[in-house]
Motif scaffolding. Sequence first.
Motif, short mmCIF file in Angstrom:
data_model
loop_
_atom_site.label_atom_id
_atom_site.label_comp_id
_atom_site.label_asym_id
_atom_site.label_seq_id
_atom_site.Cartn_x
_atom_site.Cartn_y
_atom_site.Cartn_z
N ALA A 93 0.84 -1.20 0.00
CA ALA A 93 0.00 0.00 0.00
C ALA A 93 0.87 1.25 0.00
N SER A 94 0.37 2.31 -0.61
CA SER A 94 1.11 3.57 -0.68
C SER A 94 1.32 4.14 0.72
N GLU A 95 2.33 4.98 0.85
CA GLU A 95 2.63 5.58 2.15
C GLU A 95 1.46 6.40 2.67
N ARG A 96 0.77 7.09 1.78
CA ARG A 96 -0.36 7.91 2.22
C ARG A 96 -1.49 7.04 2.77
N VAL A 97 -1.75 5.92 2.12
CA VAL A 97 -2.79 5.02 2.60
C VAL A 97 -2.42 4.47 3.97
N ARG A 98 -1.18 4.03 4.13
CA ARG A 98 -0.74 3.50 5.42
C ARG A 98 -0.87 4.55 6.53
N ALA A 99 -0.47 5.77 6.21
CA ALA A 99 -0.52 6.84 7.20
C ALA A 99 -1.96 7.17 7.59
N GLN A 100 -2.84 7.26 6.59
CA GLN A 100 -4.24 7.60 6.87
C GLN A 100 -4.91 6.50 7.68
N PHE A 101 -4.64 5.24 7.33
CA PHE A 101 -5.24 4.14 8.07
C PHE A 101 -4.73 4.12 9.51
N ALA A 102 -3.43 4.35 9.69
CA ALA A 102 -2.85 4.39 11.03
C ALA A 102 -3.46 5.50 11.87
N ASP A 103 -3.79 6.63 11.23
CA ASP A 103 -4.38 7.76 11.96
C ASP A 103 -5.73 7.40 12.59
N TRP A 104 -6.42 6.44 12.00
CA TRP A 104 -7.71 6.04 12.54
C TRP A 104 -7.56 5.22 13.82
N GLY A 105 -6.41 4.63 14.04
CA GLY A 105 -6.20 3.83 15.23
C GLY A 105 -7.20 2.70 15.33
N SER A 106 -7.70 2.47 16.54
CA SER A 106 -8.64 1.37 16.76
C SER A 106 -10.02 1.64 16.17
#
Length: 207
Positions: free
Chosen positions: A62-75
Amino acid sequence: MGTDIHGFVECLDEDDRLWTAAIDIDLLYHGRNYDAFGCLFGMRNFAGFRPLAEDRGLPEDASERVRAQFADWGSDGHSPTWISWAEIERVDWSEPAERVDERIHEYRRTEDGWVMTGKRAWDGRVAEVTGLTVVRDPGRLFRYEAHDWPEGTEWPDGDDLRYRIGRINRRDAISPDGEWKPVWTVMDTLAGLYGAENVRLTVWFDC
């Protein structure tokens, strides 16, 4: 509280072999259509579809932006998955759901005949007419007790209203000219540049 979808259309550049987040789907899709979520990804699958791309997880590349956005959502972000444009192109939109809808379909009489006007996940009047019991469900507040009436079973409610046990198909869930059209248009355009296998929709859900 309902469930919403988030994610990106991604495309793969053959030169550097890296996926890029092309556009946030929040800019393209503004709905909360559980039939579409179930048809595509198995989320809130009340209609009983065979999901096209369920629980695949976040792509390893996955692209870096996708990984970062998903991580921002947390749980609060869950059930990540993805589907390529090549897969979407192969979908048989006439394919029916595997079982009847959990919700009761409402039909009203019009000048053009009987028209489906809604689906009732729970409703006191529908329960009264059909004899269904409404029970509390921590996940959905209320729901109908499990039933096994065959498809097509109907109950009239006066002269101009009736309730029916029904089944829908993929086109009913995702109309070609409906709210998903902007997403498909962008993916189709990118597929013309990068190839259908090199364009995908990567998503996750909240609540």
